[in-house]
Scaffold this motif. Sequence first.
Motif, mmCIF file in Angstrom:
data_model
loop_
_atom_site.group_PDB
_atom_site.id
_atom_site.type_symbol
_atom_site.label_atom_id
_atom_site.label_comp_id
_atom_site.label_asym_id
_atom_site.label_seq_id
_atom_site.Cartn_x
_atom_site.Cartn_y
_atom_site.Cartn_z
ATOM 1 N N TRP A 163 -17.722 2.772 1.598
ATOM 2 C CA TRP A 163 -18.802 3.664 2.057
ATOM 3 C C TRP A 163 -20.193 3.099 1.807
ATOM 4 N N LEU A 164 -20.326 2.197 0.828
ATOM 5 C CA LEU A 164 -21.674 1.724 0.536
ATOM 6 C C LEU A 164 -22.077 0.504 1.355
ATOM 7 N N VAL A 165 -21.063 -0.238 1.880
ATOM 8 C CA VAL A 165 -21.462 -1.410 2.659
ATOM 9 C C VAL A 165 -22.033 -0.974 4.006
ATOM 10 N N LYS A 166 -23.004 -1.741 4.453
ATOM 11 C CA LYS A 166 -23.706 -1.327 5.675
ATOM 12 C C LYS A 166 -22.918 -1.739 6.930
ATOM 13 N N SER A 167 -22.456 -2.988 6.969
ATOM 14 C CA SER A 167 -21.769 -3.404 8.189
ATOM 15 C C SER A 167 -20.512 -4.244 7.915
ATOM 16 N N ASP A 168 -20.622 -5.224 7.040
ATOM 17 C CA ASP A 168 -19.494 -6.128 6.827
ATOM 18 C C ASP A 168 -18.467 -5.500 5.878
ATOM 19 N N ILE A 169 -17.389 -4.977 6.452
ATOM 20 C CA ILE A 169 -16.412 -4.265 5.610
ATOM 21 C C ILE A 169 -15.258 -5.193 5.164
ATOM 22 N N ARG A 170 -15.412 -6.513 5.380
ATOM 23 C CA ARG A 170 -14.292 -7.408 5.097
ATOM 24 C C ARG A 170 -13.803 -7.335 3.646
ATOM 25 N N LEU A 171 -14.745 -7.389 2.676
ATOM 26 C CA LEU A 171 -14.309 -7.383 1.262
ATOM 27 C C LEU A 171 -13.678 -6.052 0.844
ATOM 28 N N PRO A 172 -14.357 -4.902 1.130
ATOM 29 C CA PRO A 172 -13.662 -3.665 0.762
ATOM 30 C C PRO A 172 -12.316 -3.524 1.463
ATOM 31 N N ALA A 173 -12.221 -4.042 2.702
ATOM 32 C CA ALA A 173 -10.939 -3.952 3.419
ATOM 33 C C ALA A 173 -9.880 -4.806 2.713
ATOM 34 N N LEU A 174 -10.287 -5.973 2.215
ATOM 35 C CA LEU A 174 -9.345 -6.838 1.501
ATOM 36 C C LEU A 174 -8.854 -6.162 0.220
ATOM 37 N N TYR A 175 -9.805 -5.581 -0.540
ATOM 38 C CA TYR A 175 -9.403 -4.863 -1.761
ATOM 39 C C TYR A 175 -8.479 -3.694 -1.390
ATOM 40 N N GLY A 176 -8.815 -3.028 -0.292
ATOM 41 C CA GLY A 176 -8.006 -1.894 0.167
ATOM 42 C C GLY A 176 -6.585 -2.337 0.492
ATOM 43 N N LEU A 177 -6.469 -3.525 1.102
ATOM 44 C CA LEU A 177 -5.151 -4.058 1.447
ATOM 45 C C LEU A 177 -4.331 -4.325 0.184
ATOM 46 N N PHE A 178 -4.978 -4.890 -0.832
ATOM 47 C CA PHE A 178 -4.286 -5.130 -2.108
ATOM 48 C C PHE A 178 -3.779 -3.818 -2.693
ATOM 49 N N VAL A 179 -4.665 -2.812 -2.721
ATOM 50 C CA VAL A 179 -4.299 -1.535 -3.345
ATOM 51 C C VAL A 179 -3.159 -0.872 -2.549
ATOM 52 N N ALA A 180 -3.245 -0.930 -1.206
ATOM 53 C CA ALA A 180 -2.209 -0.308 -0.375
ATOM 54 C C ALA A 180 -0.869 -1.014 -0.609
ATOM 55 N N THR A 181 -0.889 -2.348 -0.710
ATOM 56 C CA THR A 181 0.350 -3.100 -0.928
ATOM 57 C C THR A 181 0.951 -2.751 -2.291
ATOM 58 N N LEU A 182 0.090 -2.696 -3.304
ATOM 59 C CA LEU A 182 0.578 -2.380 -4.654
ATOM 60 C C LEU A 182 1.170 -0.973 -4.705
ATOM 61 N N LEU A 183 0.500 -0.049 -4.022
ATOM 62 C CA LEU A 183 0.971 1.325 -4.007
ATOM 63 C C LEU A 183 2.305 1.419 -3.262
ATOM 64 N N ALA A 184 2.422 0.696 -2.146
ATOM 65 C CA ALA A 184 3.674 0.709 -1.372
ATOM 66 C C ALA A 184 4.809 0.144 -2.237
ATOM 67 N N TRP A 185 4.532 -0.910 -2.970
ATOM 68 C CA TRP A 185 5.555 -1.526 -3.847
ATOM 69 C C TRP A 185 6.012 -0.519 -4.888
ATOM 70 N N ARG A 186 5.033 0.172 -5.477
ATOM 71 C CA ARG A 186 5.340 1.154 -6.513
ATOM 72 C C ARG A 186 6.204 2.302 -5.968
ATOM 73 N N ILE A 187 5.792 2.794 -4.780
ATOM 74 C CA ILE A 187 6.529 3.931 -4.197
ATOM 75 C C ILE A 187 7.980 3.504 -3.941
ATOM 76 N N ARG A 188 8.149 2.264 -3.472
ATOM 77 C CA ARG A 188 9.496 1.751 -3.219
ATOM 78 C C ARG A 188 10.308 1.712 -4.528
ATOM 79 N N GLN A 189 9.664 1.277 -5.600
ATOM 80 C CA GLN A 189 10.350 1.224 -6.900
ATOM 81 C C GLN A 189 10.757 2.623 -7.368
ATOM 82 N N TRP A 190 9.817 3.591 -7.224
ATOM 83 C CA TRP A 190 10.121 4.958 -7.655
ATOM 84 C C TRP A 190 11.260 5.539 -6.833
ATOM 85 N N MET A 191 11.239 5.252 -5.512
ATOM 86 C CA MET A 191 12.288 5.793 -4.653
ATOM 87 C C MET A 191 13.632 5.180 -5.015
ATOM 88 N N ARG A 192 13.628 3.871 -5.269
ATOM 89 C CA ARG A 192 14.869 3.184 -5.656
ATOM 90 C C ARG A 192 15.421 3.751 -6.949
#
Length: 208
Positions: A163-192
Motif C-alpha cells: 500500500w505504501l509503494v507508489k508504482s513499482d510493486i515488484r518487491l512487495p509482490a515478491l515478499y507476498g509470493l514468499f509468504v503465500a508459498t510458506l502459508l500454502a506449505w503450512r496449510i498442506r502440512q496441517w491438512m496432512r
Amino acid sequence: MPKLRADKISVFFLGLVPLFWLSWRAFEGRLTANPIEFITHYTGDWTLRLVIIGLFITPLRKILKLPNLIRFRRMIGLFAFFYGCLHFLTWIWLDKFFDPGEMWADIVKRRYITVGMAGFLMLIPLAITSTKGWIRRLGGKRWQLLHRLVYFIAIAGVIHYWWLVKSDIRLPALYGLFVATLLAWRIRQWMRASTPSTLQKAPQAVAR
Ligand code: HEM
C-alpha cells in the motif's frame, strides 16, 4: 548456565550486520538526501525480511532434514522485533516528534500505517512469550497457536509495503509470493497431519 555455541553466536552477529551497516553509513554521512526516509525504509525492509526468514525455518528443517535449524528461530524472531522497534522508533521520533495527535492522525488516515501498526502490535506478544518459561506457562499447544500470529504479521507487513509503494510493486509482490508459498506449505502440512491415514501412521513414525 547454558553453553552458547559458535553457530548461535555467528547468527547473533549476522543479525547485527544490518545495524552496523546503517551506523557505518550514518557515520560516513551517506544516508541520502532524506535520512529519515532512508532509515524508515531500511529498518522496515529488515523487519519484513527477518519475519519471512523466520518463517522459512520450519520448511527448511523438514525439507533439508536439518532439525537443528530450530535453534536459530527464536533469535531471528527477536531480531525481527528489534528492527521493528527501530522502524517504529524512527517513525515516532524522527517523523512524528513523539506527538500523539500527529501519530493518531496518521494511524487513522493512512491505511498502510494502520496495517503496519497492527503488524507491530502483534510482534510484541510474540517477543514477550518467546522464552522457555512462557512456553511452559502457556503450554505447548496454546503457545504454538499464539505464535501462528507470525503469519498475520507477515501478511500485514506485505500489505503495508504494497500500500505504501507508489508504482513499482515488484518487491512487495515478491515478499507476498514468499509468504503465500510458506502459508500454502503450512496449510498442506496441517491438512496432512489431520487426515485419518496420517493419524494411523503416526504410531509407526514414533516407533521408528
Ligand atoms: C509500528 C508500525 C509501523 C509504522 C508506523 C510504519 C511506518 C512506515 C513508514 C512511514 C514507511 C515509509 C513510507 C514511505 O516513505 O512512503 C514504512 C515503510 C516500510 N515498512 Fe513500516 N511501519 C510499521 C510497521 C511495519 C512492520 C511491522 C513491518 C514489517 C513486518 C514494516 C515493513 C515496512 C517495509 C517493508 C517498508 C518499505 C521499505 C522500502 O520501501 O524499502 N513496517 N513503514
